[in-house]
Design a protein around this motif. Structure first.
Motif, mmCIF file in Angstrom:
data_model
loop_
_atom_site.group_PDB
_atom_site.id
_atom_site.type_symbol
_atom_site.label_atom_id
_atom_site.label_comp_id
_atom_site.label_asym_id
_atom_site.label_seq_id
_atom_site.Cartn_x
_atom_site.Cartn_y
_atom_site.Cartn_z
ATOM 1 N N UNK A 492 0.850 -1.187 0.000
ATOM 2 C CA UNK A 492 0.000 0.000 0.000
ATOM 3 C C UNK A 492 0.884 1.233 0.000
ATOM 4 N N UNK A 493 0.252 2.399 -0.094
ATOM 5 C CA UNK A 493 0.976 3.663 -0.042
ATOM 6 C C UNK A 493 1.532 3.859 1.377
ATOM 7 N N UNK A 494 2.696 4.447 1.457
ATOM 8 C CA UNK A 494 3.361 4.677 2.740
ATOM 9 C C UNK A 494 2.632 5.739 3.553
ATOM 10 N N UNK A 495 2.591 5.514 4.881
ATOM 11 C CA UNK A 495 2.040 6.476 5.838
ATOM 12 C C UNK A 495 0.564 6.807 5.550
ATOM 13 N N UNK A 496 -0.296 5.772 5.570
ATOM 14 C CA UNK A 496 -1.738 6.038 5.444
ATOM 15 C C UNK A 496 -2.504 5.647 6.713
ATOM 16 N N UNK A 497 -1.968 4.699 7.537
ATOM 17 C CA UNK A 497 -2.675 4.280 8.766
ATOM 18 C C UNK A 497 -2.295 5.171 9.939
ATOM 19 N N UNK A 498 -0.998 5.493 10.070
ATOM 20 C CA UNK A 498 -0.538 6.289 11.213
ATOM 21 C C UNK A 498 -1.209 7.652 11.277
ATOM 22 N N UNK A 499 -1.352 8.415 10.150
ATOM 23 C CA UNK A 499 -2.030 9.714 10.265
ATOM 24 C C UNK A 499 -3.488 9.582 10.734
ATOM 25 N N UNK A 500 -4.160 8.484 10.338
ATOM 26 C CA UNK A 500 -5.551 8.303 10.776
ATOM 27 C C UNK A 500 -5.586 7.957 12.266
ATOM 28 N N UNK A 501 -4.622 7.114 12.703
ATOM 29 C CA UNK A 501 -4.541 6.792 14.129
ATOM 30 C C UNK A 501 -4.223 8.044 14.946
ATOM 31 N N UNK A 502 -3.308 8.868 14.409
ATOM 32 C CA UNK A 502 -2.954 10.115 15.098
ATOM 33 C C UNK A 502 -4.160 11.030 15.213
ATOM 34 N N UNK A 503 -4.942 11.112 14.110
ATOM 35 C CA UNK A 503 -6.157 11.940 14.137
ATOM 36 C C UNK A 503 -7.137 11.410 15.169
ATOM 37 N N UNK A 504 -7.240 10.078 15.309
ATOM 38 C CA UNK A 504 -8.157 9.488 16.300
ATOM 39 C C UNK A 504 -7.707 9.805 17.717
ATOM 40 N N UNK A 505 -6.381 9.759 17.949
ATOM 41 C CA UNK A 505 -5.865 10.028 19.306
ATOM 42 C C UNK A 505 -6.033 11.490 19.681
ATOM 43 N N UNK A 506 -5.585 12.383 18.789
ATOM 44 C CA UNK A 506 -5.565 13.806 19.129
ATOM 45 C C UNK A 506 -6.949 14.435 19.163
ATOM 46 N N UNK A 507 -7.806 14.038 18.204
ATOM 47 C CA UNK A 507 -9.107 14.713 18.092
ATOM 48 C C UNK A 507 -10.262 13.873 18.627
ATOM 49 N N UNK A 508 -10.010 12.574 18.825
ATOM 50 C CA UNK A 508 -11.090 11.724 19.304
ATOM 51 C C UNK A 508 -10.952 11.321 20.757
ATOM 52 N N UNK A 509 -9.729 10.912 21.148
ATOM 53 C CA UNK A 509 -9.548 10.385 22.497
ATOM 54 C C UNK A 509 -9.029 11.416 23.496
#
Length: 613
Positions: A492-509
């Motif tokens: 897959x394309x590089x760095x596609x899961x980590x930015x989504x996880x980061x968005x979940x941590x910073x803005x969701x949790x």
């Protein structure tokens, strides 16, 4: 454009910036000019020719009809006149006095026969009193005359050339051509024509000739009641010819106008030419009872003079009309083809790289629309060239930046290792662990320039990031990664899961983090046909309907723009890179509700290797 050139005896194609000249016969101007000329001149010419032809045919038919009617009247008059002559011959043939004269061989009896013959021919003369004299000749050469004085020096009638050769036992009658009368003491040079019939005695043992002379003006008086001139307009020279079956001219006397050989075929000809070269049109009628041919002749050039005037008028109308149509066709052809040739010239300039050339003619028709389309195309080409230039410039800047970023990686690694050693000396294990995790992430981000990586490595980056936040938060984050090995081996394309996880941590949790609750993140994956689905779900604050609608809209329509110019490096960046690599069919979809977290699903194509290598 493509140009055919010869190289080594073979024809090859080469590209040239300047278009080749179009041959004149293949140009639009020539085709339009020919089309306009055909549409204008041909119908006009055909109309003129048809008008001339129809009027000529109409005049010819009217002439034939009227002339035939007049000739029919002449034929009836002639038939009636000949019937009278035949009756005169029949009376003579049944007369005893005539029979005795034919059998007479004695001169004294010849002289004594004059008185009874005078009595017979006095009655016969009454039938046609306009006759110039009656002559009776027997086989012994005795001649009886009535109505004129005989010149005995020229009384050999059987020797005259105008006497017809009649069958021996026939009672046929003939009309002779005009001839003079040397056998008459009165006016021997006078022109007459004669009715000649063979007569027989009662016992048929003797025969002779009955000759009835008529002056030349008798035929003219017969036909004066119905003239051919009434059927012909204008001052056309006309005349009447009467010939017998042998082509001998009976009326009028041959004046040398026509050749004798042409007079023999009058009933089969439509035209005749006189000795002066004048052409006459003929209308013939054959009298079946007498066998005579009546022919009316009309001088053709004067007869068709009105038609020729019409023809000349048509020519004078057609020729200026053709000239006018030629000028109009030339103008219209130039008006239509001129802008097209100008547009072709501009296209040649654009082909040579002169993009400032625009179509400046102000037209509102299809050619104007074509010019506007050309201008729009040139504008778009200029925009594309500028865009390519900017992209190349940015690419060069990125390459320079990437090269510069490679200068300090070992310095950063060494610095982090020094901090890690200091943390261990001071017995700070958590700081040491965070530095180790941060070093892994940093090494992953700058240690390779591969765009495509295995999914298992993407999951490893996400796990490192979550482990960092396990240490940062007071209560560890609960997370799970449930993905099969088959999916982990795909690329897959590089760095596609980590930015989504980061968005979940910073803005969701983070907004709900406390000593009791830090939240939960789930990462799942599955396969459907040729697609791979990866899903990141958090149980954080979530989004309301307005924010969710705006996010979906930006993901669908503005992800690339916001990534480039809005400096968005989160899930919009991920959406932009996935679509740039795989197309519009792939990317992110989001779903969320307030206080229920967010669900981000990634759709990827199934790739088994790094296809960018």
């Amino acid at each position: 454009m493509v140009q055919i050139v010869e190289k080594g005896g073979e024809k090859v194609e080469s590209l040239k910036g300047r278009p080749a000249a179009v041959p004149f016969i293949h140009s639009i101007f020539f085709k339009l000019l020919i089309s306009f000329l055909l549409l204008s001149i041909v119908p006009l010419t055909l109309a003129g020719l048809l008008t001339y032809s129809n009027v000529s045919d109409l005049l010819t038919r009217k002439l034939n009809k009227d002339a035939s009617s007049v000739l029919e009247q002449h034929s009836k008059v002639l038939t009636f006149y000949l019937n009278d002559l035949i009756r005169m011959g029949e009376i003579s043939n049944t007369s005893p006095a005539v029979s005795d004269f034919l059998k007479n061989k004695d001169y004294d009896n010849y002289l004594r026969s004059f008185l009874p013959l005078d009595q017979v021919f006095t009655g016969i003369h009454v039938i046609r009193p306009e006759n110039a004299g009656i002559t009776l000749v027997n086989e012994q050469g005795y001649v009886y005359t009535y109505g004129y004085s005989l010149n005995r020096e020229h009384s050999g009638f059987y020797n005259y050339h105008w006497i017809p050769q009649l069958p021996p036992l026939s009672m046929e009658h003939r009309l002779t051509p005009l001839h003079d009368r040397p056998y008459s003491n009165q006016e021997p040079q006078e022109q007459v024509f004669s009715y000649v019939q063979q007569v027989f005695s009662r016992d048929l043992k003797a025969k002779g000739l009955l000759i009835i002379d008529f002056k030349r003006d008798v035929l003219a008086s017969l036909f004066q009641s119905s003239s051919l001139s009434d059927s012909v307009p204008g001052e056309t020279e006309i005349g009447l010819l009467i010939t017998n079956r042998s082509g001998q001219l009976l009326y009028p006397q041959d004046t040398g106008r026509f050749r004798p050989e042409e007079l023999k075929n009058l009933n089969q000809a439509e035209r005749i030419t006189d000795l002066s070269g004048n052409v006459y049109r003929l209308v013939t009628r054959t009298n079946n009872e007498t066998g005579l041919i009546l022919t009316g002749y009309f001088q053709e050039d004067k007869l068709y003079e009105p038609i020729h005037r019409i023809r000349n008028s048509v020519y004078w109308i057609i020729l200026p009309s053709i000239a006018f149509c030629l000028l109009v066709s030339f103008y219209l052809s130039h008006r239509i083809s001129g802008p097209i040739r100008y547009l072709q010239y501009l296209m040649g300039k654009v082909g040579r790289g002169e993009f400032y050339s625009l179509f400046k003619l102000k037209r509102k028709d299809e050619i104007g629309q074509l010019g506007l389309g050309f201008n729009h195309m040139v504008g778009k080409i200029k925009e594309l060239i500028q865009l390519v230039y900017e992209e190349q410039s940015k690419k060069r800047d990125a390459e320079v930046t990437a090269l510069q970023s490679q200068i300090n990686p070992h310095f950063l690694y060494n610095t982090l290792e020094s901090i890690n050693s200091l943390a261990r000396k001071r017995k700070e294990p958590q700081i040491s662990k965070m530095i180790v995790l941060l070093g892994k992430l940093l090494r992953a981000s700058i240690s390779t320039f591969d765009t495509m990586i295995p999914i298992w490595r993407e999951l490893e980056y996400a796990a490192c990031y979550l482990e960092l936040h396990q240490i940062r938060l007071k209560k560890p984050i609960q997370y799970s990664i449930d993905i099969d090995e088959e999916i982990r081996s795909l690329f897959t394309v590089k760095w596609i899961i980590q930015p989504i996880v980061e968005n979940a941590v910073l803005h969701g949790l983070d907004p709900i983090a406390s000593e009791e609750v830090s939240g939960r993140i789930e990462i799942k994956g599955w396969l459907e046909q040729d697609a791979v689905y990866l899903q990141v779900r958090d149980y954080g604050v979530g989004l309301d309907k307005t924010a969710l609608k705006e996010l979906r809209h930006n993901l669908e329509y503005h992800s690339e723009k916001l990534t480039k110019y809005g400096k968005k490096v989160g899930i919009l960046n991920v959406q932009s890179r996935i679509r740039l690599h795989f197309g519009e069919a792939y990317g992110l979809s989001v779903d969320s509700a307030p206080q229920q977290g967010m669900n981000v699903t990634i759709k990827l194509p199934r790739r088994f290797a790094n296809e960018n290598k």
